[in-house]
Design a protein around this motif. Structure first.
Motif, PDB file in Angstrom:
ATOM      1  N   ASN A 206      20.899  67.674  55.999  1.00 26.29           N
ATOM      2  CA  ASN A 206      21.578  68.926  55.657  1.00 26.29           C
ATOM      3  C   ASN A 206      21.190  70.085  56.575  1.00 26.29           C
ATOM      4  O   ASN A 206      21.690  71.194  56.439  1.00 26.29           O
ATOM      5  CB  ASN A 206      21.313  69.310  54.200  1.00 26.29           C
ATOM      6  N   GLY A 207      20.262  69.826  57.519  1.00 27.98           N
ATOM      7  CA  GLY A 207      19.852  70.846  58.469  1.00 27.98           C
ATOM      8  C   GLY A 207      18.496  71.459  58.177  1.00 27.98           C
ATOM      9  O   GLY A 207      17.930  72.156  59.018  1.00 27.98           O
ATOM     10  N   SER A 208      17.949  71.216  56.991  1.00 22.26           N
ATOM     11  CA  SER A 208      16.661  71.791  56.621  1.00 22.26           C
ATOM     12  C   SER A 208      15.506  71.004  57.256  1.00 22.26           C
ATOM     13  O   SER A 208      15.706  69.927  57.822  1.00 22.26           O
ATOM     14  CB  SER A 208      16.491  71.801  55.105  1.00 22.26           C
ATOM     15  N   PHE A 209      14.306  71.548  57.139  1.00 23.66           N
ATOM     16  CA  PHE A 209      13.094  70.896  57.625  1.00 23.66           C
ATOM     17  C   PHE A 209      12.054  70.847  56.521  1.00 23.66           C
ATOM     18  O   PHE A 209      11.956  71.769  55.698  1.00 23.66           O
ATOM     19  CB  PHE A 209      12.467  71.680  58.795  1.00 23.66           C
ATOM     20  N   ASN A 210      11.256  69.784  56.507  1.00 25.09           N
ATOM     21  CA  ASN A 210       9.993  69.807  55.794  1.00 25.09           C
ATOM     22  C   ASN A 210       8.954  70.333  56.777  1.00 25.09           C
ATOM     23  O   ASN A 210       9.189  70.308  57.988  1.00 25.09           O
ATOM     24  CB  ASN A 210       9.601  68.403  55.317  1.00 25.09           C
ATOM     25  N   LEU A 211       7.826  70.800  56.294  1.00 25.55           N
ATOM     26  CA  LEU A 211       6.795  71.306  57.201  1.00 25.55           C
ATOM     27  C   LEU A 211       6.094  70.112  57.841  1.00 25.55           C
ATOM     28  O   LEU A 211       5.373  69.366  57.173  1.00 25.55           O
ATOM     29  CB  LEU A 211       5.803  72.193  56.459  1.00 25.55           C
ATOM     30  N   HIS A 212       6.323  69.932  59.132  1.00 26.46           N
ATOM     31  CA  HIS A 212       5.815  68.753  59.828  1.00 26.46           C
ATOM     32  C   HIS A 212       4.322  68.875  60.116  1.00 26.46           C
ATOM     33  O   HIS A 212       3.795  69.968  60.328  1.00 26.46           O
ATOM     34  CB  HIS A 212       6.593  68.542  61.132  1.00 26.46           C
TER      35      HIS A 212
ATOM     36  N   THR B 201       9.640  76.614  60.557  1.00 28.79           N
ATOM     37  CA  THR B 201       9.906  75.691  61.667  1.00 28.79           C
ATOM     38  C   THR B 201      10.786  76.353  62.718  1.00 28.79           C
ATOM     39  O   THR B 201      10.539  76.234  63.928  1.00 28.79           O
ATOM     40  CB  THR B 201      10.582  74.406  61.147  1.00 28.79           C
ATOM     41  N   ILE B 202      11.816  77.071  62.271  1.00 29.68           N
ATOM     42  CA  ILE B 202      12.692  77.800  63.206  1.00 29.68           C
ATOM     43  C   ILE B 202      11.874  78.823  64.001  1.00 29.68           C
ATOM     44  O   ILE B 202      12.002  78.922  65.225  1.00 29.68           O
ATOM     45  CB  ILE B 202      13.820  78.512  62.428  1.00 29.68           C
ATOM     46  N   THR B 203      11.029  79.579  63.293  1.00 31.49           N
ATOM     47  CA  THR B 203      10.188  80.584  63.957  1.00 31.49           C
ATOM     48  C   THR B 203       9.251  79.938  64.959  1.00 31.49           C
ATOM     49  O   THR B 203       9.034  80.457  66.066  1.00 31.49           O
ATOM     50  CB  THR B 203       9.375  81.371  62.902  1.00 31.49           C
ATOM     51  N   TYR B 204       8.699  78.793  64.579  1.00 32.90           N
ATOM     52  CA  TYR B 204       7.780  78.063  65.472  1.00 32.90           C
ATOM     53  C   TYR B 204       8.513  77.597  66.736  1.00 32.90           C
ATOM     54  O   TYR B 204       8.007  77.725  67.848  1.00 32.90           O
ATOM     55  CB  TYR B 204       7.204  76.874  64.712  1.00 32.90           C
ATOM     56  N   LEU B 205       9.717  77.066  66.567  1.00 33.41           N
ATOM     57  CA  LEU B 205      10.508  76.618  67.717  1.00 33.41           C
ATOM     58  C   LEU B 205      10.822  77.787  68.655  1.00 33.41           C
ATOM     59  O   LEU B 205      10.660  77.689  69.870  1.00 33.41           O
ATOM     60  CB  LEU B 205      11.821  75.986  67.240  1.00 33.41           C
TER      61      LEU B 205
ATOM     62  N   ALA C 177      19.691  74.410  61.469  1.00 33.26           N
ATOM     63  CA  ALA C 177      18.732  74.909  60.483  1.00 33.26           C
ATOM     64  C   ALA C 177      19.037  76.343  60.088  1.00 33.26           C
ATOM     65  O   ALA C 177      18.969  76.703  58.901  1.00 33.26           O
ATOM     66  CB  ALA C 177      17.314  74.805  61.043  1.00 33.26           C
ATOM     67  N   THR C 178      19.392  77.187  61.077  1.00 32.39           N
ATOM     68  CA  THR C 178      19.706  78.591  60.755  1.00 32.39           C
ATOM     69  C   THR C 178      20.979  78.689  59.915  1.00 32.39           C
ATOM     70  O   THR C 178      21.080  79.542  59.036  1.00 32.39           O
ATOM     71  CB  THR C 178      19.870  79.430  62.040  1.00 32.39           C
ATOM     72  N   THR C 179      21.934  77.795  60.176  1.00 35.19           N
ATOM     73  CA  THR C 179      23.152  77.754  59.357  1.00 35.19           C
ATOM     74  C   THR C 179      22.802  77.409  57.918  1.00 35.19           C
ATOM     75  O   THR C 179      23.311  78.014  56.967  1.00 35.19           O
ATOM     76  CB  THR C 179      24.146  76.721  59.920  1.00 35.19           C
ATOM     77  N   TRP C 180      21.901  76.434  57.739  1.00 34.50           N
ATOM     78  CA  TRP C 180      21.469  76.019  56.397  1.00 34.50           C
ATOM     79  C   TRP C 180      20.770  77.178  55.694  1.00 34.50           C
ATOM     80  O   TRP C 180      21.024  77.434  54.505  1.00 34.50           O
ATOM     81  CB  TRP C 180      20.543  74.816  56.500  1.00 34.50           C
ATOM     82  N   ILE C 181      19.895  77.887  56.432  1.00 31.45           N
ATOM     83  CA  ILE C 181      19.190  79.036  55.851  1.00 31.45           C
ATOM     84  C   ILE C 181      20.187  80.091  55.386  1.00 31.45           C
ATOM     85  O   ILE C 181      20.077  80.637  54.278  1.00 31.45           O
ATOM     86  CB  ILE C 181      18.224  79.655  56.890  1.00 31.45           C
ATOM     87  N   SER C 182      21.191  80.370  56.215  1.00 33.96           N
ATOM     88  CA  SER C 182      22.204  81.369  55.857  1.00 33.96           C
ATOM     89  C   SER C 182      22.956  80.979  54.596  1.00 33.96           C
ATOM     90  O   SER C 182      23.273  81.826  53.755  1.00 33.96           O
ATOM     91  CB  SER C 182      23.200  81.556  57.019  1.00 33.96           C
ATOM     92  N   GLN C 183      23.238  79.678  54.463  1.00 31.34           N
ATOM     93  CA  GLN C 183      23.940  79.190  53.266  1.00 31.34           C
ATOM     94  C   GLN C 183      23.093  79.380  52.018  1.00 31.34           C
ATOM     95  O   GLN C 183      23.622  79.648  50.934  1.00 31.34           O
ATOM     96  CB  GLN C 183      24.290  77.709  53.435  1.00 31.34           C
ATOM     97  N   GLN C 184      21.768  79.250  52.162  1.00 30.65           N
ATOM     98  CA  GLN C 184      20.883  79.393  51.009  1.00 30.65           C
ATOM     99  C   GLN C 184      20.695  80.859  50.627  1.00 30.65           C
ATOM    100  O   GLN C 184      20.733  81.219  49.454  1.00 30.65           O
ATOM    101  CB  GLN C 184      19.496  78.773  51.302  1.00 30.65           C
TER     102      GLN C 184
END
Length: 674
Positions: free
Chosen positions: A563-569, A610-614, A632-639
């Motif tokens: 879905n575009g999200s990340f877990n904290l790797h 994760t986005i900030t880290y990238l 990921a940013t698209t997913w964040i915007s949707q949330q």
């Protein structure tokens, strides 16, 4: 039905038939759990033998009930698959498609058959001949009826495939209906025509799914577990196992390198040995893998168990591991299938490992049970319904994800009835006892409660939510794969809704009462803010970038969820010296004032960090991570659905990154930067 097919009058007894149906059902649908019902089954067979007193007659009865069970279970499966096919068809109909369909309407209201419909309904050489064969009515079989059929097919397609776009085609549909009424001149024949075309659309949608998959539809559950859960499960499994178990497992290896799944593994995970292979297969979609013999599954799971749980005893199992890996690769001969196989092993291990861990913490006695009479329940629901609107229904539907699930935003929209999505999920779990339900991802709880709210509170606005409801219901069933657990899930939603309804009404009534309070003091939210010089910021960023590599970028991108999200790797948590994911999220929340961000799901924080880290640390590899970052940013915007909240979210992540960097530099240099 069975009585009508049995000639032996003695066998028509309802008691005998009822018992025989139960026996057939157990035999045909629950053979893998035979050890749990075998004694009851034998006792029931003895009852039948005693009552009937004839072996052949007994066999005749069981033959009829076997056929009855098989036939009706098959019908149920097909009915469900057709429902899935409809939702799948609805998902595929985009605005450009229904616009192409309605553009085929003529001035008189009739429709020509569009390319979109032909494509979606499995193109056939002679579609008119096929569809006309569904009726014996001579008027509908006449050559002049072709235009009626094409019009009715289009109308049925719009109703079934594009109900969520009804406002766009409603007038066109009405004009087409007027055309049919005028041309046919018989209301009953008109209804028969539309009934035939409705059935045709559903059947073709079902056939298309079967043909596309070239097999029966298989629903694959997907466990959404965080890196933190993975670590906790692994730590728990490792804490109670030693090198003696390693040696026992290695000694079970066959001469060719394969393994037979050892009881030390199944006992440790509390898996029924007979169910072990099916437990792993649940997470596999490939028909090629599903057809593999048991040794493939035993070997793969043993390999994964050695590498994951017995990692501290690698010197004991390395040779056996290498030999088994070679054997397995030779059997499968496909790296992608091998990857899918080990992914299934991972999910099976996490599922059973988490249940094992959780079962020691919770038991049936902790389950909450809300007792409330029907009259009170009705009063609560009537009160909640009185203030709900079509706008709320539409807003809730906007929180639906592309896969049919609902994001936490749906529950956030129900404030103040629901305090926050996080609190809601924790409270909902109090109403269930099964460890399987406790391990479900939050998205399942968000979706189940939203479904329940639609059906029980927004009853007057079904037209607004029906499509979203159907998609979500199918998604829930796919994820759970257990009718009993699904029933308990919705029962929890029911109890939580009533509980919150009682509190909501009582608190509202207290608020409405006159109070002698002269002034209400506004609560201030304390927000931490880090202020550092630009020089310090650059020093922190440089220290992180010095350790960055392209392999880390690719690892992060490959870990992105569908879905575009990340877990904290782990690569990020290790680099930033994050000891606990929970503490990290709480620390991040200290930088924001937004109640939404303070109560939102951890996945939003993991993704934003994760986005900030990238963007901040891995700047030299932007070409590699930019596609993943955009998703990921698209997913964040949707949330978030709010640009200011989004801005606050990323600001918090930036400050957290600086804080961690300063702490690391201070520790390494033995000095203080601020």
């Amino acid at each position: 039905m069975i009585q009508n097919n049995i000639t032996n009058k003695k066998l028509k007894s309802p008691e005998l038939i009822s018992t025989a149906i139960n026996l057939s059902y157990l035999n045909k649908t629950a053979s893998e759990f035979e050890d749990q019902w075998k004694d009851k089954y034998n006792k029931a067979r003895e009852y039948l033998s005693k009552q009937i007193g004839n072996v052949d007659a007994e066999k005749e009865l069981l033959k009829f009930t076997d056929n009855y069970v098989i036939e009706n279970c098959s019908k149920k499966v097909i009915k469900y698959q057709k429902r899935f096919a409809i939702v799948n068809l609805q998902t595929s109909i985009t605005p450009d498609k229904y616009e192409e369909i309605i553009s085929k309407q003529k001035d008189d209201g009739s429709f020509e058959l569009s390319e979109t419909i032909c494509k979606e309904l499995v193109p056939m050489k002679d579609i008119m001949t096929t569809v006309k064969s569904s009726t014996n009515n001579k008027k509908l079989q006449s050559p002049k009826s072709d235009s009626w059929w094409m019009t009715a097919l289009t109308m049925s397609f719009l109703q079934i495939a594009a109900p969520h776009h009804e406002s766009q085609w409603k007038n066109k549909y009405k004009k087409a209906r007027e055309y049919l009424s005028k041309q046919i001149g018989d209301e009953n024949i008109e209804k028969e025509l539309l009934k035939c075309t409705n059935k045709y659309v559903v059947d073709r949608a079902y056939e298309k799914i079967i043909n596309d998959n070239n097999q029966e539809i298989i629903y694959i559950p997907k466990l959404n577990f965080t890196e933190e859960i993975r670590q906790k499960v692994h730590e728990d499994l490792r804490s109670s196992i030693d090198e003696d178990v390693t040696r026992t497992i290695c000694n079970s290896q066959q001469e060719d390198g394969s393994f037979i799944l050892d009881s030390s593994i199944t006992d440790h995970l509390e898996i029924n040995p007979k169910e072990a292979v099916n437990s792993i297969k649940r997470f596999v979609g490939s028909s090629t893998l599903r057809e593999c013999d048991d040794p493939v599954w035993h070997t793969a799971f043993t390999i994964y168990f050695l590498k994951t749980v017995l990692i501290n005893h690698e010197n004991e199992w390395q040779n056996a591991y290498n030999s088994a890996s070679k054997w397995l690769s030779k059997q499968i001969n496909d790296t992608e299938l091998e990857k899918e196989l080990f992914s299934a092993c991972e999910q099976c291990l996490i599922e059973h490992g988490f249940q094992r861990l959780y079962s020691r913490l919770y038991s049936e006695k902790f389950k909450t049970k809300l007792n409330i009479d029907d009259e009170t329940r009705k009063e609560i629901l009537d009160d909640l319904r009185s203030s709900d609107t079509a706008d709320l229904a539409r807003s809730l539907c906007s929180a639906q994800e592309s896969n049919g699930s609902f994001s936490q935003n749906a529950l956030a929209m129900l404030h103040p009835l629901i305090p926050s999505p996080v609190i809601a999920v924790k409270s909902l779990k109090h109403y269930v006892s099964g460890t399987k339900l406790i391990t479900f991802a939050d998205s399942i709880w968000h979706t189940a409660f939203t479904i329940h709210y639609f059906k029980n509170v927004l009853v007057d606005h079904e037209k607004e939510w029906r499509h979203a409801y159907d998609r979500a219901s199918i998604w829930i069933t796919e994820q759970i794969g257990d009718a009993g657990a699904e029933k308990e899930l919705y029962s929890a939603c029911e109890q939580y809704l009533i509980h919150q309804g009682v509190d909501f009404i009582n608190n509202r009534d207290r608020i409405d009462e006159p109070q002698e309070v002269e002034e209400v003091e506004e609560v201030e939210v304390e927000v931490v803010e880090i202020q550092v010089s630009e020089e310090t910021r650059k020093a922190v960023h440089k220290s992180f970038r010095d350790d960055a590599t392209e392999s880390v970028v690719r690892t992060l991108c490959n870990s992105q969820e569908s879905n575009g999200s990340f877990n904290l790797h782990k690569s990020i948590s290790d680099h930033l010296k994050i000891q606990s994911f929970d503490i990290a999220v709480e620390s991040l929340k200290s930088y924001v004032a937004s109640l939404f961000l303070k109560n939102c799901d951890s996945s939003i924080w993991y993704t934003a960090l994760t986005i900030t880290y990238l963007r901040t640390v891995l700047t030299d590899y932007e070409k590699v991570w930019i596609p993943a970052c955009e998703r990921a940013t698209t997913w964040i915007s949707q949330q978030c659905k709010n640009s200011e909240v989004e801005k606050e979210l990323y600001s918090a992540c930036d400050q957290f990154l600086i804080k961690q960097g300063i702490e690391i530099l201070n520790k390494n240099n033995g000095s203080s930067l601020y």
